[in-house]
Design an enzyme around this catalytic site. Structure first.
Site, PDB file in Angstrom:
ATOM      1  N   CYS A  86       0.840  -1.203   0.000  1.00 44.92           N
ATOM      2  CA  CYS A  86       0.000   0.000   0.000  1.00 44.92           C
ATOM      3  C   CYS A  86       0.878   1.258   0.000  1.00 44.92           C
ATOM      4  O   CYS A  86       1.560   1.532  -0.976  1.00 44.92           O
ATOM      5  CB  CYS A  86      -0.967  -0.040   1.181  1.00 44.92           C
ATOM      6  SG  CYS A  86      -2.417   1.012   0.969  1.00 44.92           S
ATOM      7  N   HIS A 125      -3.602  -5.829   1.156  1.00 46.44           N
ATOM      8  CA  HIS A 125      -3.354  -6.121   2.566  1.00 46.44           C
ATOM      9  C   HIS A 125      -3.880  -7.515   2.902  1.00 46.44           C
ATOM     10  O   HIS A 125      -4.730  -8.060   2.207  1.00 46.44           O
ATOM     11  CB  HIS A 125      -4.089  -5.111   3.455  1.00 46.44           C
ATOM     12  CG  HIS A 125      -3.487  -3.754   3.484  1.00 46.44           C
ATOM     13  ND1 HIS A 125      -2.332  -3.457   4.172  1.00 46.44           N
ATOM     14  CD2 HIS A 125      -3.912  -2.583   2.936  1.00 46.44           C
ATOM     15  CE1 HIS A 125      -2.069  -2.167   4.036  1.00 46.44           C
ATOM     16  NE2 HIS A 125      -3.003  -1.621   3.291  1.00 46.44           N
TER      17      HIS A 125
END
Length: 482
Positions: free
Chosen positions: A331, A428
């Site tokens: 991310c 994630h």
């Protein structure tokens, strides 16, 4: 009629989240339909709900303890710090605004309506709601307009059990002092107390426990010994992140950024027997013997990239790459690995751009739209499916995207360097997937153990409930709910 009880703390980090999770599992074992609720949370470690919203990671764990899918009503107000003085405000799963701390009080009356709406919906669908406070009701300077502790408890008429942390010392003063500073109406909401995190023989605190009962007049529900298996559950607070020494063959280092976000990615890795996990904090160098460096998510990518450089970690990373080491950016960490980060609208701070670390040939442009979704991706290298979630702003593109990390709905996701050692992805939760974790570790030259991560979390929640049943008066505590 649905009942509710609230666990508040005599200070921050007294273990409220874990206590609520354990009580949720204990109530579920009693055959009750139970749900967790936290009116206001402050955390950059968020979970994506099935309906495309976000809540605090602790409430997602508590939902699991209840056997429920996490929904946004379980945490209607989530504050995600972006700077030392300002936070993004998430209301019922969606971003409302970004506000400076000193201006947040003006929002609270509006937010209380959303809090009560969510709470009443949960009450309508369950037998019991177990509520978690935030910080401490002893912070009476914040009492005006409060939606997190006594302000909520009185508005919803929910009885409170106050938890104290004996591990830090001074627990008698915590409890008696909290009663001393509360006004009469707030103090009347407290139905009892318990003591958490005792190390050693709890009988040694009998006199102290009796003194708290005598001085406060509150019912005591017991002394809970320290729960040693807590590290097996996902951590919510970055302060709880710790290195995990082992004799494992693979040394993994994760950079503890100042605005680190969604760091639950690390929990399964840290439990693998062949992995030695080192959390590298401010002022510490990246160890020279690491095999893999992880750049985790961040709530402020440019701010944390500047923080990374202030620590000299960019120099350490360059040396690590020259030695042939692996780097994984997740991310915000993925965005940092690129050539450039642009923020033309000033979404994460003053408008502008910043050079990235230059380890991937990609560039990122911050955009106002936020992607919040659970995904099933196909890992490009192995072709296997992997479960994860996305929670980010910004679009990333560039030449290295021709070598994607994965495919989501047939579209390339992430980027990999030509030599395969620099990896970036927006996904994630990858390492919670046992199959992917095993394949990833295999590419790094070690074999995964027999860890079934999801099953281990469930087993630990059961053990937590049993631990509470054996040491405190769970029946008495649940009976105060109304």
């Amino acid at each position: 009629m649905t009942r509710a009880v609230m666990i508040q703390g005599a200070g921050s980090n007294v273990g409220k989240s874990l206590l609520v999770a354990g009580l949720c599992r204990a109530a579920r074992k009693r055959g009750l339909k139970v749900a967790p609720f936290k009116p206001q949370n402050m955390s950059n470690n968020a979970a994506v709900t099935a309906d495309g919203g976000e809540i605090g990671r602790a409430q997602a764990l508590q939902a699991l303890a209840c056997g429920l899918e996490p929904i946004t009503d379980m945490n209607p107000v989530l504050l995600k710090p972006e700077t030392d003085t300002g936070s993004q405000v998430i209301v019922q799963g969606k971003r409302l605004t970004t506000v400076r701390a000193r201006d947040y009080a003006a929002l609270k009356p509006q937010l209380m309506n959303s809090v009560l709406d969510s709470f009443h919906r949960l009450k309508a669908e369950n037998d019991l709601v177990i509520v978690e406070g935030a910080g401490s009701p002893a912070e009476v300077n914040l009492r005006k307009g409060d939606i997190a502790n006594m302000g909520f408890a009185r508005a919803a008429d929910v009885p409170v059990v106050l938890a104290g942390d004996i591990d830090r010392g001074g627990v008698i003063a915590q409890m008696v002092g909290t009663q001393a500073v509360l006004d009469a109406g707030d103090e009347a909401q407290i139905a009892g107390f318990l003591i958490n995190k005792f190390r050693g023989d709890p009988r040694l605190f009998d006199d102290g426990f009796a003194l708290i009962e005598q001085r406060t007049g509150w019912a005591g529900f017991g002394v809970l010994p320290y729960f040693d298996a807590a590290h097996k559950l996902p951590a919510e607070d970055a302060l709880d992140l710790s290195s995990r020494a082992s004799d494992g063959k693979l040394h993994v280092a994760c950079l503890v950024l100042s605005r680190i976000a969604n760091f639950d990615d690390l929990d399964p890795l840290g439990q693998e027997p062949e992995v030695k996990l080192t959390m590298v904090r401010a002022g510490e160098p990246i160890p020279g013997d690491v095999d893999l460096v992880i750049l985790p998510g961040s709530k402020s990518t440019r701010g944390d990239l500047a923080f990374l450089r202030e620590q000299g970690w960019d120099i350490d990373l360059s040396a690590h790459v020259r030695r042939g080491g692996f780097v994984l950016g997740i991310c915000g960490g993925y965005q940092m690995l690129g050539q450039l980060i642009r923020d033309p609208e000033g979404i994460e701070g003053p408008a502008g751009e910043m050079p990235g670390l230059g380890l991937l040939d990609v560039a990122t442009t911050m955009t106002p739209d936020k992607r919040l979704t659970r995904v099933t991706a196909k890992h490009a290298a192995s072709g296997s499916n992997v479960q994860g979630y996305e929670i980010h702003i910004g679009r990333t593109d560039g030449a290295d995207r021709a070598r994607p990390f994965a495919y989501v709905d047939g579209q390339p996701e992430g980027a990999v360097s030509a030599n395969g050692k620099i990896i970036g992805s927006y996904l994630h939760g990858l390492f919670s997937d046992d199959g992917f974790r095993s394949e990833f570790l295999d590419t790094l030259g070690v074999s995964a153990g027999s860890l079934a991560y999801g099953a281990e979390v469930e087993k630990t929640l059961d053990a937590l409930a049993d631990h509470m049943e054996a040491n405190i008066d769970v029946d008495g505590l649940l009976k105060v709910a109304r």
